[in-house]
Design a protein around this motif. Structure first.
Motif, PDB file in Angstrom:
ATOM      1  N   LEU A 152      52.665  69.379  33.447  1.00 50.87           N
ATOM      2  CA  LEU A 152      52.903  70.339  32.369  1.00 50.87           C
ATOM      3  C   LEU A 152      52.394  69.740  31.065  1.00 50.87           C
ATOM      4  CD1 LEU A 152      56.560  71.262  33.423  1.00 50.87           C
ATOM      5  CD2 LEU A 152      54.505  72.635  33.855  1.00 50.87           C
ATOM      6  N   ARG A 153      52.352  70.544  30.016  1.00 52.87           N
ATOM      7  CA  ARG A 153      51.835  70.065  28.734  1.00 52.87           C
ATOM      8  C   ARG A 153      52.901  70.231  27.650  1.00 52.87           C
ATOM      9  NH1 ARG A 153      49.629  72.824  24.652  1.00 52.87           N
ATOM     10  NH2 ARG A 153      49.335  74.703  25.923  1.00 52.87           N
ATOM     11  N   TYR A 154      53.089  69.198  26.862  1.00 56.11           N
ATOM     12  CA  TYR A 154      54.018  69.275  25.726  1.00 56.11           C
ATOM     13  C   TYR A 154      53.450  70.203  24.661  1.00 56.11           C
ATOM     14  CZ  TYR A 154      56.374  67.927  21.385  1.00 56.11           C
ATOM     15  OH  TYR A 154      57.040  67.947  20.191  1.00 56.11           O
ATOM     16  N   ALA A 155      54.286  71.093  24.116  1.00 56.14           N
ATOM     17  CA  ALA A 155      53.848  72.031  23.085  1.00 56.14           C
ATOM     18  C   ALA A 155      54.412  71.660  21.712  1.00 56.14           C
ATOM     19  CB  ALA A 155      54.253  73.460  23.458  1.00 56.14           C
ATOM     20  N   GLN A 156      55.739  71.644  21.597  1.00 58.69           N
ATOM     21  CA  GLN A 156      56.388  71.341  20.322  1.00 58.69           C
ATOM     22  C   GLN A 156      57.879  71.147  20.569  1.00 58.69           C
ATOM     23  OE1 GLN A 156      56.481  74.808  17.618  1.00 58.69           O
ATOM     24  NE2 GLN A 156      56.021  76.114  19.377  1.00 58.69           N
ATOM     25  N   THR A 157      58.580  70.679  19.547  1.00 60.84           N
ATOM     26  CA  THR A 157      60.033  70.544  19.625  1.00 60.84           C
ATOM     27  C   THR A 157      60.670  71.350  18.511  1.00 60.84           C
ATOM     28  OG1 THR A 157      59.836  68.314  20.542  1.00 60.84           O
ATOM     29  CG2 THR A 157      61.983  68.942  19.676  1.00 60.84           C
ATOM     30  N   HIS A 158      61.667  72.131  18.876  1.00 64.47           N
ATOM     31  CA  HIS A 158      62.392  72.970  17.918  1.00 64.47           C
ATOM     32  C   HIS A 158      63.734  72.303  17.619  1.00 64.47           C
ATOM     33  CE1 HIS A 158      59.567  76.255  19.039  1.00 64.47           C
ATOM     34  NE2 HIS A 158      59.699  75.749  20.253  1.00 64.47           N
ATOM     35  N   TYR A 159      64.101  72.251  16.338  1.00 68.83           N
ATOM     36  CA  TYR A 159      65.357  71.627  15.933  1.00 68.83           C
ATOM     37  C   TYR A 159      66.199  72.609  15.119  1.00 68.83           C
ATOM     38  CZ  TYR A 159      63.358  67.053  17.160  1.00 68.83           C
ATOM     39  OH  TYR A 159      62.805  65.994  17.821  1.00 68.83           O
ATOM     40  N   PRO A 160      67.525  72.560  15.282  1.00 70.35           N
ATOM     41  CA  PRO A 160      68.400  73.274  14.357  1.00 70.35           C
ATOM     42  C   PRO A 160      68.447  72.502  13.040  1.00 70.35           C
ATOM     43  CG  PRO A 160      69.720  71.992  15.860  1.00 70.35           C
ATOM     44  CD  PRO A 160      68.290  71.814  16.300  1.00 70.35           C
ATOM     45  N   PRO A 161      68.987  73.093  11.982  1.00 69.70           N
ATOM     46  CA  PRO A 161      69.047  72.377  10.693  1.00 69.70           C
ATOM     47  C   PRO A 161      69.723  71.017  10.767  1.00 69.70           C
ATOM     48  CG  PRO A 161      69.540  74.698  10.362  1.00 69.70           C
ATOM     49  CD  PRO A 161      69.452  74.492  11.849  1.00 69.70           C
ATOM     50  N   SER A 162      70.728  70.877  11.619  1.00 69.22           N
ATOM     51  CA  SER A 162      71.452  69.606  11.722  1.00 69.22           C
ATOM     52  C   SER A 162      70.679  68.543  12.491  1.00 69.22           C
ATOM     53  CB  SER A 162      72.796  69.829  12.426  1.00 69.22           C
ATOM     54  OG  SER A 162      72.587  70.195  13.785  1.00 69.22           O
ATOM     55  N   CYS A 163      69.669  68.940  13.245  1.00 68.01           N
ATOM     56  CA  CYS A 163      68.916  68.033  14.138  1.00 68.01           C
ATOM     57  C   CYS A 163      69.818  67.371  15.181  1.00 68.01           C
ATOM     58  CB  CYS A 163      68.152  66.982  13.342  1.00 68.01           C
ATOM     59  SG  CYS A 163      66.776  67.652  12.381  1.00 68.01           S
ATOM     60  N   ALA A 164      70.959  67.991  15.468  1.00 71.77           N
ATOM     61  CA  ALA A 164      71.884  67.417  16.443  1.00 71.77           C
ATOM     62  C   ALA A 164      71.282  67.417  17.845  1.00 71.77           C
ATOM     63  CB  ALA A 164      73.200  68.178  16.440  1.00 71.77           C
ATOM     64  N   ILE A 165      70.512  68.459  18.154  1.00 71.71           N
ATOM     65  CA  ILE A 165      69.821  68.531  19.440  1.00 71.71           C
ATOM     66  C   ILE A 165      68.357  68.838  19.180  1.00 71.71           C
ATOM     67  CG2 ILE A 165      71.818  69.185  20.838  1.00 71.71           C
ATOM     68  CD1 ILE A 165      69.426  71.910  20.179  1.00 71.71           C
ATOM     69  N   GLY A 166      67.547  68.704  20.220  1.00 72.16           N
ATOM     70  CA  GLY A 166      66.161  69.130  20.154  1.00 72.16           C
ATOM     71  C   GLY A 166      65.874  70.049  21.320  1.00 72.16           C
ATOM     72  N   VAL A 167      65.047  71.057  21.110  1.00 71.12           N
ATOM     73  CA  VAL A 167      64.591  71.922  22.204  1.00 71.12           C
ATOM     74  C   VAL A 167      63.119  71.614  22.415  1.00 71.12           C
ATOM     75  CG1 VAL A 167      64.362  74.266  23.079  1.00 71.12           C
ATOM     76  CG2 VAL A 167      66.291  73.684  21.572  1.00 71.12           C
ATOM     77  N   VAL A 168      62.833  70.779  23.406  1.00 71.80           N
ATOM     78  CA  VAL A 168      61.471  70.335  23.686  1.00 71.80           C
ATOM     79  C   VAL A 168      60.774  71.418  24.505  1.00 71.80           C
ATOM     80  CG1 VAL A 168      60.035  68.565  24.753  1.00 71.80           C
ATOM     81  CG2 VAL A 168      62.206  67.924  23.656  1.00 71.80           C
ATOM     82  N   GLU A 169      59.689  71.957  23.984  1.00 73.20           N
ATOM     83  CA  GLU A 169      58.994  73.046  24.659  1.00 73.20           C
ATOM     84  C   GLU A 169      57.730  72.534  25.369  1.00 73.20           C
ATOM     85  OE1 GLU A 169      56.810  77.359  23.703  1.00 73.20           O
ATOM     86  OE2 GLU A 169      57.681  76.155  22.059  1.00 73.20           O
ATOM     87  N   GLY A 170      57.625  72.873  26.652  1.00 70.96           N
ATOM     88  CA  GLY A 170      56.447  72.551  27.413  1.00 70.96           C
ATOM     89  C   GLY A 170      55.822  73.823  27.948  1.00 70.96           C
ATOM     90  N   VAL A 171      54.585  73.712  28.449  1.00 74.58           N
ATOM     91  CA  VAL A 171      53.871  74.879  28.963  1.00 74.58           C
ATOM     92  C   VAL A 171      53.062  74.463  30.189  1.00 74.58           C
ATOM     93  CG1 VAL A 171      51.921  74.488  27.400  1.00 74.58           C
ATOM     94  CG2 VAL A 171      52.272  76.764  28.381  1.00 74.58           C
TER      95      VAL A 171
END
Length: 341
Positions: free
Chosen positions: A320-339
């Motif tokens: 798979l290929r890494y696309a980007q990471t989405h963060y909430p304002p707190s940066c408590a978690i990350g949502v790593v997006e792949g494609v």
């Protein structure tokens, strides 16, 4: 010579377990269910809960000193906003987290930390109980109940953070979202509520989704848009336009993670997305919960908390290929997006 502030900070860390065990005792004994507003006398609380009046007063006093209760001169106690979070009926209750993480099973794991770091073999659960956590979970109903309760306690917070991180994300090209290891479906059902054109699937173990009364799709009126499939993510996953995994990959070592991600690649068409929800580890100058949670994972499982680059490497190893990471304002978690290419 060290400053008084540094000294106190070190003492607070050394004695941190005192605080968490005091809190565990309060939760386990039902104190936060008994104490409310208006204030209630210590003797009345003891009678109601069947506790020793002298020792229970001392516990109540300690809980007040920590900010979970308030006490007046007449030994009357009322609950505080912090204490409210330990009540079973609070929508963001942390009661389950306390019962799991400070209960006797998880408490026992930490004594193996020194030996694990010395010999390079993690998973204190196996050292203490002779089996991995999910095998223990399957064979001990009492522990399984506490574990599932804790996961529900975590879910409300994690769901909120994911929705914040993906706010504004364009879901228009996604018809079906599959939540791998999605439990009762709290996360995916809240995403479906935000995106009415989206349909969802939860892949889970049969034992987890057997009781239909617990499933969020039924509780939220989304049964027509969210289905539940019994299965094993290490064997195969359903076909979908996109996949989401919340706090799944951190349970497993790199080889196991690649196996799960490879099943996603096999089941999906080119352009399919995968969203990995984890406590992404930031750089060395940033204190972060993930760096502590990583040690907990060392004690409990074979997994670890990872950096954004490490999740990108797992995606690449699975084709798979890494696309980007989405963060909430707190940066408590990350949502790593792949494609999938």
């Amino acid at each position: 010579m060290s400053s008084p502030t540094s000294y106190q900070q070190v003492i607070d860390v050394i004695l941190g377990r005192w605080k968490s065990q005091i809190l565990y005792a309060g939760v386990k004994l039902g104190i936060f269910e008994s104490v409310g507003a208006p204030a209630k006398n210590a003797s009345e609380i003891a009678d109601e809960l069947g506790l020793d009046p002298s020792l229970s007063y001392r516990l109540l006093r300690a809980l007040a000193s920590l900010g979970f209760l308030s006490e007046d001169e007449g030994r009357n106690f009322a609950i505080t906003p912090m204490g409210e979070l330990l009540r079973q009926d609070h929508p963001q209750t942390l009661r389950g987290v306390v019962l799991l993480e400070e209960g006797p099973v998880h408490y026992a794991l930490w004594k193996h930390l020194v030996d694990m770091v010395r010999d390079g073999k993690q998973d204190g659960f196996v050292r203490e109980f002779g089996r991995r956590i999910f095998d223990y979970h399957a064979q001990n109903p009492e522990y399984a109940q506490v574990f599932n309760y804790a996961m529900s306690s975590y879910s409300a917070t994690h769901t909120r953070l994911v929705l914040e991180a993906l706010k504004g994300y364009d879901f228009s090209k996604i018809g079906n979202l599959c939540d791998i290891g999605g439990g009762h479906g709290h996360l995916i059902c809240n995403i479906l509520r935000e995106h009415p054109a989206l349909k969802g699937t939860v892949l889970e173990l049969e034992a987890t989704i057997r009781d239909k009364e617990l499933l969020w799709a039924h509780r939220m009126g989304l049964a027509d848009r969210c289905s539940y499939v019994a299965g094993d993510m290490f064997r195969e996953v359903p076909g979908a336009d996109a996949y989401i995994m919340k706090m799944i990959l951190h349970d497993w070592d790199d080889q196991e993670c690649v196996a799960i991600l490879s099943n996603i690649r096999k089941a999906s068409a080119p352009g399919a997305r995968v969203f990995i929800v984890e406590h992404a580890v930031p750089g060395p100058k940033t204190p972060h919960f993930s760096k502590l949670f990583d040690i907990h994972m060392m004690c409990a499982l074979t997994g670890r908390e990872r950096t954004e680059k490490e999740y990108a490497a797992l995606l690449e190893d699975a084709g798979l290929r890494y696309a980007q990471t989405h963060y909430p304002p707190s940066c408590a978690i990350g949502v790593v997006e792949g494609v999938k290419p």
